[in-house]
Design a protein around this motif. Structure first.
Motif: not given
Ligand SMILES: [Zn+2]
Length: 621
Positions: A36, A39, A42-43
């Motif tokens: 996470q 992630q 990246d978001t």
């Protein structure tokens, strides 16, 4: 904020209950390798790039209305929240265990990623600051941006003093080899310094932290030897340190001139959301209160049974306490004091224990000191301590939980509006300490023990109120002398330092000639000019709030909790005015100073009762 003074670590018997107290960071991420984390980064990166593509140039071109501005700031806040969550997690993991290589690696990877992502976002602040005043005011008046109004206004506070973008970039880049390099050199010189302390025929090479800790020894010979060692070590390094001071004071002056600040203190006042006249009123009030300090040190001189007090006696403890307060007892003491004030406050604080939001154990590789990290509004704050069972550690627990409650209550304001400026950042923490101090004091029946507790509190408050105000006065004279007289010698700076410090003690304590060198190790003067008055501001504000609570009782509580819940959503003066406190009133600071005077009154009468303050009592010599 961490404690102002880091407490020196000493080895005491391990408390089995506290050894188990480690935090559970699961509310942020599951583990250092939780997918996470990548992630979320990246978001954030994708949203930042999209933000850049969509908004760049539009604010500058005057194409945004209130609704669009609101949408843009909301998006920035979402991106910041993702980044802050990851970075908070990395910081907390590292703080609790700096040895595991994966922790340091995550932290530096996050920082690099953050720098790359920020490149897509910085333009927005610059475009906003560059809008002319009339345009900006019209946008700020739009009801659509109400939740971010104060945040946006703060972001423009230094707008009149910003240079053009190429100039700003140039200054920023050159400062890595300029002021930042000198500040780092200062840190490195002091980190590497070893101070030779000779006592009882033995010679020891001590770090700055160790030598300063010895000034708190009950043994006068130890204190005196530590003071001599500190002085000798500073004198040895006086050429580079004096040069660094001269350079950085000049650099600050040049920066202020180029940016057309009216005064060298203005940048700090803007960051603190205050102004010159308000700070001058604070510093003058502190100066007017100095006779209370001298009065206290005359009492301390008698309590220690000494004919004359010197600078190295200033931190001598009145009594040694060897009683260890076990962790469960500390929890009970703090929650009990909080509960007597407000059930709601105690309920919030209790969650920190129940859900493992506290890391209290001391262990190898864990950083020292204590702090409370707000993390993000969608999670909750975490507290780090190095709990060793001393009375001071209980105060530190009360302090950090105060921050915790404050940050917890302000979460609803969102990331951008929850943070307070420095001057009010310590409100709940110092108030929490005051609650616990009062409870502890009421529990102690023995007047001598009560007196010891009270004197420790008085000395802490003096160090926060008066010593910090005096440091601001010293800095004013230093910057003025550097501007008017050119490069200053170590002796000249020493004169300014003594001149600022002498009025604090009157005839109650003698500053030795060695003391003239002791400006050299104080990092605030190097890293954050004019930082220290915020400490005086915060402490006196809390003492005044505590007075109000004493006068009003339970009716004070809801207004106080509202103040905390408001976070940084409006300027401090405005938030305080909502609870009837006029911080700009001429006599405002007198309220807090009166509390200190009363504490000294109480110490004097306790000394009488305990019969410990008679000339016949020969203390440690
Ligand atoms: Zn604090």
């Amino acid at each position: 904020m961490a404690q102002i003074a880091m407490q020196e670590e000493t080895t005491t018997e391990a408390d089995p209950a506290v050894a188990e107290i480690a935090w559970d960071l699961g509310d942020l991420y599951a583990a250092v390798d939780d997918p996470q984390i990548a992630q979320d980064l990246d978001t954030a990166a994708a949203r930042a790039a999209a933000f850049d593509a969509h908004y760049r140039g539009r604010l500058a071109a005057g194409e945004m209305d209130g609704n669009e501005l609101h949408a843009a700031v909301l998006e920035l806040e979402v991106i910041s929240e993702l980044l802050t969550r990851v970075l908070s997690y990395a910081h907390l993991l590292f703080a609790a265990d700096t040895i595991t290589p994966a922790h340091g690696a995550l932290l530096s990877a996050c920082q690099e990623r953050l720098t790359a992502i920020n490149k897509h976002l910085l333009f927005f602040d610059l475009e906003w600051a560059a809008r002319d005043e009339a345009d900006a005011s019209a946008l700020l008046a739009d009801p659509a941006i109400a939740p971010y109004r104060h945040h946006l206004r703060k972001a423009r506070a230094d707008a009149p003093y910003r240079l053009s973008e190429p100039e700003e970039l140039l200054l920023d880049e050159k400062s890595n080899t300029g002021n930042r390099a000198f500040a780092r050199l200062f840190d490195e010189i002091l980190a590497d310094a070893r101070f030779t302390v000779t006592s009882d025929g033995s010679r020891r090479e001590l770090s700055e932290e160790e030598v300063l800790a010895r000034l708190h020894s009950p043994d006068r010979t130890t204190r005196k030897a530590a003071a001599a060692g500190l002085t000798a070590g500073l004198v040895e390094r006086r050429r580079p340190l004096t040069f660094i001071f001269n350079t950085l004071v000049l650099d600050h002056g040049v920066d202020c001139r180029l940016r057309r600040y009216p005064d060298v203190m203005t940048p700090r006042h803007l960051a603190n959301e205050t102004d010159g006249p308000a700070v001058e009123a604070l510093l003058s009030a502190c100066e007017a209160g100095l006779p209370t300090v001298a009065r206290y040190y005359r009492l301390k001189r008698r309590l220690l049974g000494l004919d004359e007090l010197f600078d190295y006696d200033r931190y001598a403890p009145l009594a040694e306490t060897s009683d260890v307060i076990p962790w469960p007892r500390a929890q009970e003491l703090v929650l009990g004091a909080y509960r007597r004030f407000s059930l709601r406050m105690a309920t919030i604080a209790a969650q920190f224990f129940a859900h493992r939001w506290i890391d209290a154990a001391t262990r190898p590789g864990k950083r020292g000191g204590a702090f409370c990290a707000s993390t993000v509004p969608s999670a909750h704050p975490y507290v780090l301590l190095n709990y060793q069972g001393r009375p001071r550690d209980v105060q530190t627990l009360a302090h950090e939980l105060g921050h915790g409650v404050h940050q917890y209550l302000a979460r609803d304001r969102g990331l951008f509006a929850s943070d307070t400026p420095l001057t009010t950042a310590e409100t709940a923490s110092v108030f929490g300490e005051m609650l616990v101090f009062q409870s502890l004091k009421e529990e102690i029946a023995d007047p001598a023990q009560r007196l010891t507790l009270l004197c420790a509190k008085i000395e802490d408050s003096f160090a926060t109120v008066f010593r910090q105000a005096i440091m601001s006065r010293f800095e004013q004279s230093l910057h003025k002398a550097r501007a008017e007289e050119g490069e200053l010698t170590a002796d000249r700076i020493g004169e300014l330092w003594l001149a600022a410090n002498r009025p604090m003690f009157g005839d109650a304590l003698t500053l030795t000639d060695d003391y003239r060198h002791w400006w050299m190790y104080i990092p605030h003067f190097i890293h954050s000019p004019f930082y220290t008055y915020a400490y005086s501001f915060g402490e006196l504000l809390v003492l005044a709030l505590y007075e109000k609570y004493r006068a009003e009782g339970d009716t004070f509580v809801p207004a106080y909790l509202d103040l905390l819940a408001a976070g940084g959503s409006a300027p401090p003066a405005e938030l305080l005015a909502r609870m009837g406190i006029e911080i700009t009133a001429d006599d405002f600071w007198q309220g807090g100073l009166a509390v200190l005077t009363r504490m000294v009154d109480e110490a004097e009468s306790l000394a009488e009762t305990a019969g410990v303050a008679t000339p016949a009592n020969s203390g440690r010599g």
